[in-house]
Each structure stands twice: as structure tokens, then as C-alpha cells.
Write an enzyme that holds these catalytic residues in place. Structure first.
Site, PDB file in Angstrom:
ATOM      1  N   GLU A 113      31.606  29.254  61.542  1.00  0.00           N
ATOM      2  CA  GLU A 113      31.503  28.791  62.925  1.00  0.00           C
ATOM      3  C   GLU A 113      32.244  29.719  63.873  1.00  0.00           C
ATOM      4  O   GLU A 113      31.727  30.119  64.928  1.00  0.00           O
ATOM      5  CB  GLU A 113      32.071  27.370  63.051  1.00  0.00           C
ATOM      6  CG  GLU A 113      31.361  26.341  62.178  1.00  0.00           C
ATOM      7  CD  GLU A 113      31.997  26.173  60.807  1.00  0.00           C
ATOM      8  OE1 GLU A 113      31.991  25.029  60.303  1.00  0.00           O
ATOM      9  OE2 GLU A 113      32.500  27.166  60.241  1.00  0.00           O
ATOM     10  N   CYS A 155      37.747  24.425  62.335  1.00  0.00           N
ATOM     11  CA  CYS A 155      36.495  24.791  62.998  1.00  0.00           C
ATOM     12  C   CYS A 155      36.102  23.769  64.057  1.00  0.00           C
ATOM     13  O   CYS A 155      35.445  24.108  65.042  1.00  0.00           O
ATOM     14  CB  CYS A 155      35.387  24.932  61.964  1.00  0.00           C
ATOM     15  SG  CYS A 155      35.630  26.333  60.855  1.00  0.00           S
ATOM     16  N   ALA A 214      32.097  43.760  30.856  1.00  0.00           N
ATOM     17  CA  ALA A 214      31.540  45.113  30.868  1.00  0.00           C
ATOM     18  C   ALA A 214      31.131  45.457  29.442  1.00  0.00           C
ATOM     19  O   ALA A 214      31.974  45.477  28.539  1.00  0.00           O
ATOM     20  CB  ALA A 214      32.567  46.113  31.390  1.00  0.00           C
ATOM     21  N   SER A 234      37.529  51.396  23.783  1.00  0.00           N
ATOM     22  CA  SER A 234      36.740  50.685  24.794  1.00  0.00           C
ATOM     23  C   SER A 234      36.843  51.308  26.182  1.00  0.00           C
ATOM     24  O   SER A 234      36.176  50.849  27.104  1.00  0.00           O
ATOM     25  CB  SER A 234      37.196  49.223  24.873  1.00  0.00           C
ATOM     26  OG  SER A 234      38.562  49.149  25.245  1.00  0.00           O
ATOM     27  N   ASP A 263      44.859  46.654  24.549  1.00  0.00           N
ATOM     28  CA  ASP A 263      44.558  47.523  25.689  1.00  0.00           C
ATOM     29  C   ASP A 263      45.788  47.837  26.534  1.00  0.00           C
ATOM     30  O   ASP A 263      45.790  48.818  27.274  1.00  0.00           O
ATOM     31  CB  ASP A 263      43.494  46.879  26.584  1.00  0.00           C
ATOM     32  CG  ASP A 263      42.134  46.781  25.893  1.00  0.00           C
ATOM     33  OD1 ASP A 263      41.956  47.450  24.855  1.00  0.00           O
ATOM     34  OD2 ASP A 263      41.271  46.049  26.393  1.00  0.00           O
ATOM     35  N   GLY A 312      38.632  39.646  27.021  1.00  0.00           N
ATOM     36  CA  GLY A 312      38.213  39.710  25.635  1.00  0.00           C
ATOM     37  C   GLY A 312      37.188  38.689  25.188  1.00  0.00           C
ATOM     38  O   GLY A 312      36.926  37.690  25.865  1.00  0.00           O
TER      39      GLY A 312
END
Length: 371
Positions: free
Chosen positions: A65, A100, A169, A183, A215, A295
């Protein structure tokens, strides 16, 4: 509260009002999913012209708005004889931006049409407030489409939990790591930059203990040049095993990049394997939007619990063969029991090319009826 079928009525709106609501729904799709619903608004002159549209671009930005009214003010548009058409009932509370309802009254708008009520505790009651202040208020126009647009956001609100985005991914054959465990990186720079854009607008990033150990990620939000973004989400690890004191996920963005002892304080260890419990604990910390990056086991757990509201699937044009699957086994036994997903056009095309990779934006095909 998910809008009920009783609100999905059409008390006799004009063709121009239908066109304006369609324009508002199209505008809403220019936003992004997350802590707030996607909302669009249109300013309709009584002669049938759509003067301006607006949309909400995410937490902390102008609501739809206010965005439409800003455009009208910048253009010097006369708002006499104008109806504001909105996909969701105007909010009536002070959040990161003002209510709003106040903006509508200040602009002199005397007629409002909204599609569905906002039944959330914080924002509800805007329609009644406007009506009490002399504004003509109607609702129910294209209500089914508007309710469907935010079905998972309503579901998350009803369940009193954060909105959940899952990012995966993977290779063409659904692998997230090669057989030897490597990876980095399956997807290219453009896909990784897109992932960091999502990180930059969520309240928390969640991974599992396995990802944290193998990782050793930082889980920070960075721009295309590798620099930290202004907004850094909370970093969460869900695991029964404590996170190592020298793990990079504990540090975040700090002044001394060579110091493993320094932390920015934006880390939490969630000592659980239960996705619902993890979300409850994050919600108690003020988290409204969680990005799950963690994972195969963690991703499958959230999917099995029907706690994923949005999925970004990045697929690289490579085949890894006997690598690690993107998801741990799910309880599905037959095709009829499979969780169904649909393309999501919010925030741009549901399928897009990012360098050599393909990104697919999805949401669940239907909201679970369970409470």
C-alpha cells in the site's frame, strides 16, 4: 490463520475492479517469500484506469500500500475518486514500518477492496479500523487466488513457526558430493551468488552437524565480490553432538579473520534432531525466516515433517554417479504418497538459467490440513 472458504465470496465487483485485483496479484509476485507475505496493491480511478501498483519487497521495506502511494506522490497523482485494491487486508500495527491503515487514511483514500483477511494476531483488524474511520471497505475479490498465493505463509503463521526455505545444490543425477566426499563446488559462481542473496534476507541459516564437521562452513552472507553483506543471519547447527570450538560457523564476520577465538555472537547450537523443536527454539529467538542448507539428512527431515515452505533447487550440468544423494531416504512407499511440488513464479521466473546451472523455484502443491 489460513483464510477460510467463507471469505471467498464475490459480492458483485466490477470488471475494472477485477482487472485491478489481477494487477495487484501480479505486483505481489514481484516480491520475495519469507517472514512477511507477498502482497500487491493497485490504485484504481473510478473511470477504470489503474493509476499505480505497488508491492512488498521483503522485511523492512515499504508495504504494498505504501509503495503504491509513494509512486502516486512522486507522480503528483490526484487521489480523489480512487479505490485502493489490495491482495491482503491492510495491516493495523506498528512493525518495522508504520501501519498501512494509517498511510491509507493520511492519503485520503476513501474506498478499499482487499482479497482476504489477515488473521494473524499482530496484523488483523485493518479492514474494521478503516471502516470505523469512514472508509468504504469491501473484501472477497479473487480471494481464492490471493489465499493460494500465500498459502504456506499462512500455514507457518497458523503453526506459530518461522517460514522455511530449503536450498539444495545438486548434480543432474541428484548428488551433492562425489564418491570421495568432495562437494566444492558443484554449482557455479552465479548459482552461489543467488544463494548468498537468499542468505542476505533470512533471519537464520540452519545446517546439520555433519555439514558443520565435514564442510566447516562459515554460513555468512557475502556479495559477488566475497565481501560480507550488511545483514548477517543467525547461524544455527542442529545436532546432538556439540559443535567444535574452533569451527568456522561459530565465528561469522569478525574484524580479525585469522582468529579462531573471536566470534560475532551470531551462532546457536540446537541440541536436537527434531525439525519442529529446532524451529520453535529459533522462533523464540525472534527468527521469522529460516534457510535450511544442511545436508541430506537435515533436508529430508524437514521435508518429511512438511516444514518446507519454499524450495530453491540449483542443478549443475554434471553427473557424479555413485556420490552422496541430495536427500536421505524419505518415508514415501508408493507414488501416490509422494510429496507434490509446483513451480513458484514469485521473485521472477520459476525456472531460470544461472551461468551453466539451472535454478528451479518451487513450493508445495498443497498445504497440509493437519493442525
Amino acid at each position: 490463520m489460513i483464510p477460510s472458504a467463507q471469505e471467498r465470496t464475490d459480492p458483485g465487483f466490477t470488471s475494472a475492479e477485477h482487472t485491478a485485483m489481477t494487477a495487484a496479484l501480479d505486483a505481489a509476485a514481484r516480491g520475495v517469500r519469507g517472514a512477511n507475505p507477498v502482497v500487491g496493491a493497485a490504485l484504481l480511478h473510478r473511470d477504470g484506469r489503474i493509476l499505480h501498483t505497488g508491492h512488498h519487497s521483503g522485511a523492512g521495506t515499504l508495504h504494498a500500500e505504501a509503495d503504491a502511494l509513494r509512486k502516486a506522490k512522486e507522480a503528483g497523482t490526484d487521489l480523489a475518486h480512487v479505490t485502493m485494491v489490495i491482495t491482503l487486508e491492510p495491516c493495523n500495527h506498528m512493525g518495522r514500518t508504520g501501519p498501512c491503515t494509517g498511510a491509507i487514511l493520511d492519503a485520503g483514500i476513501d474506498s478499499v477492496i482487499f482479497a482476504v483477511h489477515d488473521g494473524t494476531e499482530a496484523a488483523s483488524g485493518g479492514g474494521a479500523f478503516l471502516a470505523d474511520h469512514g472508509v468504504s471497505v469491501r473484501h472477497g475479490l479473487l480471494a481464492e487466488q490471493a489465499a493460494d498465493l500465500n498459502d504456506r505463509w499462512f500455514n507457518a503463521q497458523f503453526q506459530n513457526r518461522p517460514f522455511v526455505t530449503l536450498k539444495i545444490a545438486q548434480s543432474l543425477d541428484g548428488r551433492v558430493a562425489a564418491p570421495d566426499g568432495t562437494s566444492q563446488w558443484i554449482t557455479g559462481p552465479a548459482a552461489r551468488d543467488a544463494g548468498h542473496e537468499i542468505r542476505g534476507r533470512v533471519d537464520a541459516i540452519l545446517v546439520g552437524g555433519g555439514t558443520a564437521r565435514v564442510d566447516n562452513p562459515t554460513l555468512t552472507a557475502r556479495d559477488a565480490h566475497g565481501n560480507p553483506r550488511d545483514h548477517q543471519p543467525l547461524r544455527a547447527v542442529v545436532s546432538r553432538t556439540p559443535v567444535a570450538h574452533d569451527a568456522r560457523v561459530r565465528r561469522g564476520v569478525v574484524a580479525r579473520e585469522d582468529s579462531s577465538e573471536t566470534s560475532d555472537g551470531r551462532f546457536v547450537w540446537l541440541n536436537t534432531h527434531d525439525p519442529a523443536e529446532a524451529l520453535a527454539r529459533l522462533g523464540a529467538l525472534g527468527v521469522a525466516h529460516v534457510l535450511v542448507e544442511g545436508g541430506p539428512t537435515v533436508s529430508a527431515a524437514f521435508l518429511a515433517a512438511n516444514l518446507v515452505d519454499e524450495l530453491w533447487l540449483y542443478q549443475a550440468p554434471m553427473i557424479l554417479g555413485d556420490g552422496k544423494a541430495a536427500l536421505a531416504p524419505l518415508p514415501t512407499q508408493t507414488l501416490a504418497d509422494a510429496a507434490r511440488w509446483r513451480s513458484d513464479p514469485v521473485a521472477g521466473p520459476s525456472v531460470r538459467t544461472l551461468g551453466n546451472d539451472v535454478a528451479w523455484h518451487l513450493r508445495p502443491a498443497a498445504v497440509s490440513a493437519s493442525k
